[in-house]
Design an enzyme around this catalytic site. Sequence first.
Site, PDB file in Angstrom:
ATOM      1  N   VAL A 234       0.828  -1.205   0.000  1.00  0.00           N
ATOM      2  CA  VAL A 234       0.000   0.000   0.000  1.00  0.00           C
ATOM      3  C   VAL A 234       0.871   1.269   0.000  1.00  0.00           C
ATOM      4  O   VAL A 234       1.913   1.307   0.671  1.00  0.00           O
ATOM      5  CB  VAL A 234      -0.986  -0.030   1.209  1.00  0.00           C
TER       6      VAL A 234
ATOM      7  N   GLY B  90       3.185   3.477  -4.564  1.00  0.00           N
ATOM      8  CA  GLY B  90       3.180   4.311  -5.766  1.00  0.00           C
ATOM      9  C   GLY B  90       2.719   3.641  -7.043  1.00  0.00           C
ATOM     10  O   GLY B  90       3.060   4.086  -8.145  1.00  0.00           O
TER      11      GLY B  90
ATOM     12  N   LYS C 177      10.136   5.942  -5.841  1.00  0.00           N
ATOM     13  CA  LYS C 177      10.353   7.054  -4.895  1.00  0.00           C
ATOM     14  C   LYS C 177      11.831   7.330  -4.670  1.00  0.00           C
ATOM     15  O   LYS C 177      12.238   7.683  -3.545  1.00  0.00           O
ATOM     16  CB  LYS C 177       9.645   6.796  -3.546  1.00  0.00           C
TER      17      LYS C 177
ATOM     18  N   THR D 264      -0.449   3.374  -8.367  1.00  0.00           N
ATOM     19  CA  THR D 264      -1.367   4.201  -9.163  1.00  0.00           C
ATOM     20  C   THR D 264      -0.631   5.425  -9.719  1.00  0.00           C
ATOM     21  O   THR D 264      -0.859   5.836 -10.858  1.00  0.00           O
ATOM     22  CB  THR D 264      -2.579   4.614  -8.304  1.00  0.00           C
TER      23      THR D 264
ATOM     24  N   GLY E  18      -6.834   8.145  -0.645  1.00  0.00           N
ATOM     25  CA  GLY E  18      -5.583   7.866  -1.349  1.00  0.00           C
ATOM     26  C   GLY E  18      -5.309   6.378  -1.502  1.00  0.00           C
ATOM     27  O   GLY E  18      -4.185   5.967  -1.729  1.00  0.00           O
ATOM     28  N   ILE E  19      -6.372   5.559  -1.371  1.00  0.00           N
ATOM     29  CA  ILE E  19      -6.190   4.105  -1.417  1.00  0.00           C
ATOM     30  C   ILE E  19      -6.973   3.518  -2.599  1.00  0.00           C
ATOM     31  O   ILE E  19      -8.139   3.850  -2.792  1.00  0.00           O
ATOM     32  CB  ILE E  19      -6.645   3.471  -0.078  1.00  0.00           C
ATOM     33  N   THR E  20      -6.316   2.674  -3.373  1.00  0.00           N
ATOM     34  CA  THR E  20      -6.998   1.998  -4.474  1.00  0.00           C
ATOM     35  C   THR E  20      -7.847   0.865  -3.912  1.00  0.00           C
ATOM     36  O   THR E  20      -7.377   0.100  -3.072  1.00  0.00           O
ATOM     37  CB  THR E  20      -5.968   1.439  -5.470  1.00  0.00           C
TER      38      THR E  20
ATOM     39  N   HIS F  54      -3.552  -2.432  -0.282  1.00  0.00           N
ATOM     40  CA  HIS F  54      -4.029  -2.627   1.091  1.00  0.00           C
ATOM     41  C   HIS F  54      -4.176  -4.117   1.379  1.00  0.00           C
ATOM     42  O   HIS F  54      -4.619  -4.886   0.520  1.00  0.00           O
ATOM     43  CB  HIS F  54      -5.371  -1.917   1.276  1.00  0.00           C
TER      44      HIS F  54
HETATM   45  P1  GTP Z   1      -2.580   1.766  -2.967  1.00  0.00           P
HETATM   46  O1  GTP Z   1      -3.258   1.650  -4.276  1.00  0.00           O
HETATM   47  O2  GTP Z   1      -3.491   2.260  -1.909  1.00  0.00           O
HETATM   48  O3  GTP Z   1      -1.897   0.508  -2.570  1.00  0.00           O
HETATM   49  O4  GTP Z   1      -1.396   2.864  -3.130  1.00  0.00           O
HETATM   50  P2  GTP Z   1      -0.463   3.066  -4.407  1.00  0.00           P
HETATM   51  O5  GTP Z   1       0.634   2.083  -4.384  1.00  0.00           O
HETATM   52  O6  GTP Z   1      -1.287   3.135  -5.628  1.00  0.00           O
HETATM   53  O7  GTP Z   1       0.192   4.471  -4.096  1.00  0.00           O
HETATM   54  P3  GTP Z   1      -0.168   5.881  -4.738  1.00  0.00           P
HETATM   55  O8  GTP Z   1       0.215   5.926  -6.160  1.00  0.00           O
HETATM   56  O9  GTP Z   1      -1.578   6.206  -4.389  1.00  0.00           O
HETATM   57  O10 GTP Z   1       0.873   6.818  -3.978  1.00  0.00           O
HETATM   58  C1  GTP Z   1       0.906   6.940  -2.579  1.00  0.00           C
HETATM   59  C2  GTP Z   1       1.596   8.241  -2.214  1.00  0.00           C
HETATM   60  O11 GTP Z   1       2.963   8.190  -2.594  1.00  0.00           O
HETATM   61  C3  GTP Z   1       0.999   9.461  -2.929  1.00  0.00           C
HETATM   62  O12 GTP Z   1       0.985  10.528  -2.016  1.00  0.00           O
HETATM   63  C4  GTP Z   1       1.981   9.722  -4.051  1.00  0.00           C
HETATM   64  O13 GTP Z   1       2.034  11.081  -4.437  1.00  0.00           O
HETATM   65  C5  GTP Z   1       3.304   9.292  -3.411  1.00  0.00           C
HETATM   66  N1  GTP Z   1       4.286   8.871  -4.422  1.00  0.00           N
HETATM   67  C6  GTP Z   1       4.106   7.929  -5.376  1.00  0.00           C
HETATM   68  N2  GTP Z   1       5.212   7.800  -6.128  1.00  0.00           N
HETATM   69  C7  GTP Z   1       6.117   8.682  -5.645  1.00  0.00           C
HETATM   70  C8  GTP Z   1       7.470   9.034  -6.000  1.00  0.00           C
HETATM   71  O14 GTP Z   1       8.076   8.506  -6.935  1.00  0.00           O
HETATM   72  N3  GTP Z   1       8.082   9.971  -5.249  1.00  0.00           N
HETATM   73  C9  GTP Z   1       7.462  10.589  -4.206  1.00  0.00           C
HETATM   74  N4  GTP Z   1       8.136  11.503  -3.533  1.00  0.00           N
HETATM   75  N5  GTP Z   1       6.198  10.295  -3.847  1.00  0.00           N
HETATM   76  C10 GTP Z   1       5.526   9.353  -4.544  1.00  0.00           C
HETATM   77 MG    MG Z   2      -3.194   2.606  -5.953  1.00  0.00          MG
END
Ligand code: GTP
Ligand code: MG
Length: 364
Positions: free
Chosen positions: A79, A82, A182, A84, A102-104, A131
Amino acid sequence: ATSEGEILGYLYSKGIKPDGVLKLSKDVVKMVCEEYDVEVIDADPIRVEEMAKKKEILDDDDLDKLELRPPVLTIMGHVDHGKTSLLDYIRRSKVAASEAGGITQGIGAYRVQVPFDGKPQTCVFLDTPGHEAFGAMRARGARVTDIAIIVVAADDGIQPQTTEAIAHAKAAGVPIIVAINKIDKDGANPDRVMQDLSSIGLMPEEWGGDIPMVKISALKGENVDDLLETVMLVSELQELKANPNRNAKGTVIEAGLDKSRGPVATFIVQNGTLKRGDIVVCGEAFGKVRALFDDKGKRVDEAGPSIPVQVIGLNNVPLAGDEFEVVGSLDIAREQAESRADYMRNERIMEKAGDGMITLSSLA
Ligand code: GTP
Ligand code: MG
């Protein structure tokens, strides 16, 4: 089909006298199955998963009619690592910002044109939730995919759903590509992530292993092109093919009830071409395809191999993970859906009945 009476007769002939409650040892079940030429399957979960994967999507008839199809790529990981955001960058969209909390919460399926070999190539991306509550969706995503892209945040490292996602990809027997994300953040330690991954059996190509790992920033778009190129190279090696000129079959990746449109299901077509007007059976549901919508919500007349499509016209909401298939008539569809429903009902009875205990009256 063999009737219950026939099997009882066979058991009597072997000196096994069942009364009201029939308790069969594994050996007796095997003996009966051999007599009636039925394959015996020990229902341990890993085996079942393997069987699901091996279940042939292509028939013998397809083999001389195969054409290249787009790769299906599933993005998985812990989760907030990053996933999405990565797809947003690739699609030039902003889905992550609009998600509740902010959760898929579901599987998103998107078609993207990726430049490769000097021309745009169609790819299909599935975004899965990280998640912990959504393990079944990750498993499903892994089962329909050609390649798993595992996203690991470089400032957070391997977490429980990272390991889980890797296990799903391995169980599905698909190649893994790791996106170490990240890297723009303070405290990002991509080398540490690579070390930890190698200690659980994923050795980076860079270190002589066989797992491609690309260090990226989904937020800034850094190295995302490299990642896409790696993805395209790995897909090219797989020579993904299907026969577009036949009745469609594939898998339901999401389904629900829409207030105005009724049951709505998202299918991934895995072989053939699905057309408006086709009659489909999927799990216990069936119906005539009244309308098809692509990933942008646009009405379409058909969807070929690898393409995700929303389907309207089913009589019921199928289960995500169900397979679908186009059949010749509504009667056939109804019959297949009903026999599937019967089968599932028996499965539930067997589950309740527990180990080896099957009461004849419970089967009636
Ligand atoms: P779930 O679908 O809930 O599992 O999350 P996810 O893996 O899709 O993560 P999501 O893309 O929603 O990003 C989560 C947070 O991390 C957000 O606030 C993004 O802006 C941040 N984020 C994602 N990629 C990066 C990155 O490369 N650098 C930074 N600094 N922040 C990032
Ligand atoms: Mg996601």
